[in-house]
Design an enzyme around this catalytic site. Structure first.
Site, mmCIF file in Angstrom:
data_model
loop_
_atom_site.group_PDB
_atom_site.id
_atom_site.type_symbol
_atom_site.label_atom_id
_atom_site.label_comp_id
_atom_site.label_asym_id
_atom_site.label_seq_id
_atom_site.Cartn_x
_atom_site.Cartn_y
_atom_site.Cartn_z
ATOM 1 C CB CYS A 121 52.306 32.213 -47.331
ATOM 2 S SG CYS A 121 51.554 32.662 -48.910
ATOM 3 C CB CYS A 153 49.275 28.072 -48.060
ATOM 4 S SG CYS A 153 50.356 29.108 -49.072
ATOM 5 C CG HIS A 166 49.215 32.899 -52.032
ATOM 6 N ND1 HIS A 166 49.039 31.803 -51.217
ATOM 7 C CD2 HIS A 166 48.892 32.487 -53.288
ATOM 8 C CE1 HIS A 166 48.622 30.768 -51.938
ATOM 9 N NE2 HIS A 166 48.542 31.165 -53.205
ATOM 10 C CD GLU A 172 49.401 34.849 -46.915
ATOM 11 O OE1 GLU A 172 49.026 35.153 -48.063
ATOM 12 O OE2 GLU A 172 49.050 33.800 -46.344
#
Length: 375
Positions: free
Chosen positions: A96, A93, A63, A65
């Protein structure tokens, strides 16, 4: 992704950092990834950036992040990111959020909320869990509309492409192969299709719908109407300019729309009826729009204005440039079997449509005619 500290002006402007994260999100979209971007900041300086790469890396953890945190830790030489702030375009999420807490971030700022998987308050709030031994400050809603718009446009394009593949072709029609349009310059807009309007009888119509988010001053909605022998490419330099939302249909029989094999269906009155049903779907309500048409489209424009005068606040003829685009006008028609509309309504046009400069100077005229500020 950035892996070394990047010098930047000292600033604590959240909107500035979120704009950089948005740029990363757009790069992700161009690569076919869900458009989420992130930047890591410390003491008012950019340390690292990241964007979604799960598809490219075959990595469910890649992701935006996580990529930014990994790059930042490498740049600072420490897996603890004390004093750092992370700016991300979408609410993080659970995965993360957990990584952010483990890295000891001082602050997390996100743009759009995620009602499906958001772990900063939408579905759950890991950052507010009192039993954890570290607490990171969280702020949401920075450039939320802009962040959401990038995601919405991406998924809308995906849905449109999926529908286009699923929509059947009538036995009495042809569909121009997409590769015929690949080499055309200045026409990389997201395709949209409609096939279920009553007057369409199952023939698919292609259109462009490019929205301008702007600076809060509002966008004038503009229907760009080509005439016989032309198609939406005529308006390519007008699409996407600041200050206007541009709706550009390809009349059935032209452009990327389906090509009935016979001349019989084609009349300006039939095209008028299809367009009015389509407008009821894409621009419902009573807000008037500008009707911008080519000179060749004057007849159809007059029929639209007469049938639904309340829909149009102004009608303007688009300027025409001098570019040589013969190949572009021939692109939708690989052979004579595709040319029923040309035989019924008129031959392939020769006008190039407005040049880039003409388009830029024409937009203020459209906004002025609609009563919008041109400042």
């Amino acid at each position: 992704m950035t892996t070394e500290p990047i010098p930047s002006p000292l600033t604590h402007d959240d909107a500035h950092w979120m704009a950089l994260a948005l740029a990363e999100a757009r790069f992700a979209a161009e690569a076919g990834e869900v458009p989420v971007g992130a930047v890591l900041v410390k003491d008012g300086r950019l340390i690292a950036s990241g964007r979604n790469t799960p598809v490219a890396q075959h990595d469910p953890s890649a992701h935006a992040e996580i990529n930014a945190l990994r790059a930042g830790a490498a740049a600072l030489g420490n897996y603890r990111l004390d004093g750092c702030e992370l700016f991300v375009t979408l609410e993080p999420c659970a995965m993360c959020s957990g990584a952010m807490l483990h890295s000891r971030l001082a602050r997390v700022v996100y743009g759009a909320a995620d009602p499906k998987t958001g772990a900063a308050g939408s579905v759950l709030d890991l950052f507010a869990e009192p039993r954890l031994n570290h607490h990171t400050q969280v702020q949401g809603g920075v450039l939320a509309q802009e962040c959401a718009a990038v995601l919405q446009a991406f998924f809308q394009q995906r849905r449109s492409a999926a529908r286009a593949q699923a929509e059947p072709l009538r036995d009495d029609a042809l569909r121009t192969p997409n590769e015929r349009f690949d080499a055309l310059s200045g026409y990389g807009f997201a395709p949209h299709y409609v096939q279920d309007l009553p007057s369409q009888h199952g023939w698919r119509m292609h259109y462009i719908d490019e929205r301008w988010e702007g600076d809060g001053t509002g966008a004038a909605c503009c229907l760009c109407l080509h005439g016989p022998g032309e198609w939406g490419y005529f308006f390519r330099h007008l699409v996407g300019l600041p200050g206007v939302r541009t709706l550009v249909p390809d009349l059935i029989g032209f452009g990327r729309s389906d090509k009935p094999k016979r001349e019989v269906p084609h009349s300006l009155e039939w095209h008028r009826d299809v367009l009015l049903e389509w407008l009821d779907r894409v621009q419902p309500g009573s807000t008037p729009m500008a009707l911008v048409h080519s000179d060749a489209g004057s007849g159809l424009a007059a029929l639209l204005m007469a049938a639904a005068p309340e829909r149009f606040a102004a009608a303007l003829v688009a300027p025409e440039g001098r570019e040589r685009i013969g190949d572009a006008w021939r692109a939708p028609f690989p052979d004579r079997g595709y040319e029923a509309a040309l035989r019924a309504l008129g031959p392939v046009a020769t006008s190039s449509g407005p040049s880039p400069e003409q388009a830029r100077t024409f937009v203020p005229q459209v906004r002025n005619a609609m009563g919008y500020s041109t400042a």
